[in-house]
Each structure stands twice: as C-alpha cells, then as structure tokens.
Write a protein that holds these residues in place. Structure first.
Motif, mmCIF file in Angstrom:
data_model
loop_
_atom_site.group_PDB
_atom_site.id
_atom_site.type_symbol
_atom_site.label_atom_id
_atom_site.label_comp_id
_atom_site.label_asym_id
_atom_site.label_seq_id
_atom_site.Cartn_x
_atom_site.Cartn_y
_atom_site.Cartn_z
ATOM 1 N N CYS A 59 28.255 24.060 -5.649
ATOM 2 C CA CYS A 59 29.401 24.844 -6.112
ATOM 3 C C CYS A 59 30.200 25.400 -4.933
ATOM 4 N N PHE A 60 29.524 26.011 -3.991
ATOM 5 C CA PHE A 60 30.235 26.553 -2.830
ATOM 6 C C PHE A 60 30.877 25.446 -2.008
ATOM 7 N N LYS A 61 30.177 24.339 -1.837
ATOM 8 C CA LYS A 61 30.741 23.230 -1.075
ATOM 9 C C LYS A 61 31.977 22.675 -1.787
ATOM 10 N N ARG A 62 31.851 22.491 -3.082
ATOM 11 C CA ARG A 62 32.960 21.947 -3.882
ATOM 12 C C ARG A 62 34.159 22.890 -3.895
ATOM 13 N N ASN A 63 33.896 24.182 -3.854
ATOM 14 C CA ASN A 63 34.956 25.185 -3.949
ATOM 15 C C ASN A 63 35.328 25.808 -2.615
ATOM 16 N N ARG A 64 34.956 25.194 -1.526
ATOM 17 C CA ARG A 64 35.227 25.780 -0.202
ATOM 18 C C ARG A 64 36.693 26.181 -0.056
ATOM 19 N N GLN A 65 37.599 25.371 -0.540
ATOM 20 C CA GLN A 65 39.025 25.680 -0.406
ATOM 21 C C GLN A 65 39.449 26.836 -1.307
ATOM 22 N N ASN A 66 38.623 27.186 -2.287
ATOM 23 C CA ASN A 66 38.939 28.278 -3.203
ATOM 24 C C ASN A 66 38.265 29.594 -2.837
ATOM 25 N N LEU A 67 37.467 29.595 -1.773
ATOM 26 C CA LEU A 67 36.791 30.820 -1.361
ATOM 27 C C LEU A 67 37.812 31.800 -0.804
ATOM 28 N N SER A 68 37.515 33.065 -0.968
ATOM 29 C CA SER A 68 38.395 34.085 -0.393
ATOM 30 C C SER A 68 38.402 33.948 1.124
ATOM 31 N N PRO A 69 39.480 34.371 1.772
ATOM 32 C CA PRO A 69 39.525 34.273 3.236
ATOM 33 C C PRO A 69 38.353 34.979 3.912
ATOM 34 N N GLY A 70 37.971 36.151 3.419
ATOM 35 C CA GLY A 70 36.859 36.878 4.029
ATOM 36 C C GLY A 70 35.550 36.129 3.926
ATOM 37 N N CYS A 71 35.293 35.534 2.776
ATOM 38 C CA CYS A 71 34.066 34.765 2.583
ATOM 39 C C CYS A 71 34.074 33.520 3.459
ATOM 40 N N SER A 72 35.170 32.818 3.460
ATOM 41 C CA SER A 72 35.276 31.612 4.274
ATOM 42 C C SER A 72 35.064 31.925 5.757
ATOM 43 N N GLN A 73 35.665 33.009 6.224
ATOM 44 C CA GLN A 73 35.501 33.407 7.627
ATOM 45 C C GLN A 73 34.059 33.811 7.919
ATOM 46 N N ALA A 74 33.416 34.503 6.973
ATOM 47 C CA ALA A 74 32.027 34.910 7.165
ATOM 48 C C ALA A 74 31.112 33.691 7.238
ATOM 49 N N ILE A 75 31.348 32.703 6.393
ATOM 50 C CA ILE A 75 30.553 31.481 6.429
ATOM 51 C C ILE A 75 30.777 30.749 7.744
ATOM 52 N N ASP A 76 32.022 30.649 8.179
ATOM 53 C CA ASP A 76 32.320 30.007 9.462
ATOM 54 C C ASP A 76 31.599 30.700 10.612
ATOM 55 N N ALA A 77 31.610 32.019 10.620
ATOM 56 C CA ALA A 77 30.944 32.781 11.684
ATOM 57 C C ALA A 77 29.443 32.538 11.658
ATOM 58 N N TYR A 78 28.871 32.499 10.464
ATOM 59 C CA TYR A 78 27.434 32.246 10.351
ATOM 60 C C TYR A 78 27.106 30.843 10.858
ATOM 61 N N GLU A 79 27.909 29.864 10.468
ATOM 62 C CA GLU A 79 27.676 28.490 10.932
ATOM 63 C C GLU A 79 27.734 28.412 12.454
ATOM 64 N N ARG A 80 28.721 29.079 13.047
ATOM 65 C CA ARG A 80 28.827 29.078 14.510
ATOM 66 C C ARG A 80 27.605 29.734 15.149
#
Length: 91
Positions: A59-80
C-alpha cells in the motif's frame, strides 16, 4: 522504495502500547519522524490493513506519490540513514 521502511512505519502507526516499542534512542530520530509524520497517511491510505504486513508494504509503495510531503521526507531520511548500515537487499 525500501519496503522495510513501509513495514516499520505501519508498525509504528498501529497504536501498539508504548511499553512494547523500542525507546526513541534505539529507533533514532528518523523512525520518530516517520511516526510523527506518517500516521495520517497510514489511516488515509492503508487503514484496513494489518500493520507491518505485506499488504501495508504494498500500500505504501503503491501510494508513494500520494503520501504527504512530511511522510515522504521522513521515509527518505530514514532510507538515507539506513543505506550504509544494512547489507540486506530491498524488496
């Protein structure tokens, strides 16, 4: 997108008792940022799914483009933050 992050996010947002969660010091600021920023996204996009399960990951992968900016940025930071600390491959 790193599927492990999606599972961790869903687990963090599931409302598990605080006593069963690792301490913030063990999780790190990136996980805490996901917990703080992705709750609404989980509820809005994946609420009927078992937290931490493969359905939430998809669900999260499929909806990545629909995530809020804050959530998307938090996931990016965690991945890094995890990029150099894990030899596992992404799903």
């Amino acid at each position: 997108m790193n599927i492990r992050i999606l599972a961790l996010t869903a687990i963090a947002l599931a409302g598990a008792p605080v006593a069963s969660r690792p301490s913030v010091a063990q999780e790190g600021p990136e996980m805490e940022a996901m917990r703080a920023n992705c709750g609404g996204d989980y509820l809005r996009l994946c609420a009927g799914m078992k937290p931490g399960g493969p359905e939430v990951k998809a669900c999260f992968k499929r909806n990545r483009q629909n995530l809020s900016p804050g959530c998307s940025q938090a996931i990016d930071a965690y991945e890094r933050s995890r990029a150099g600390s894990s030899s596992e491959t992404d799903d």
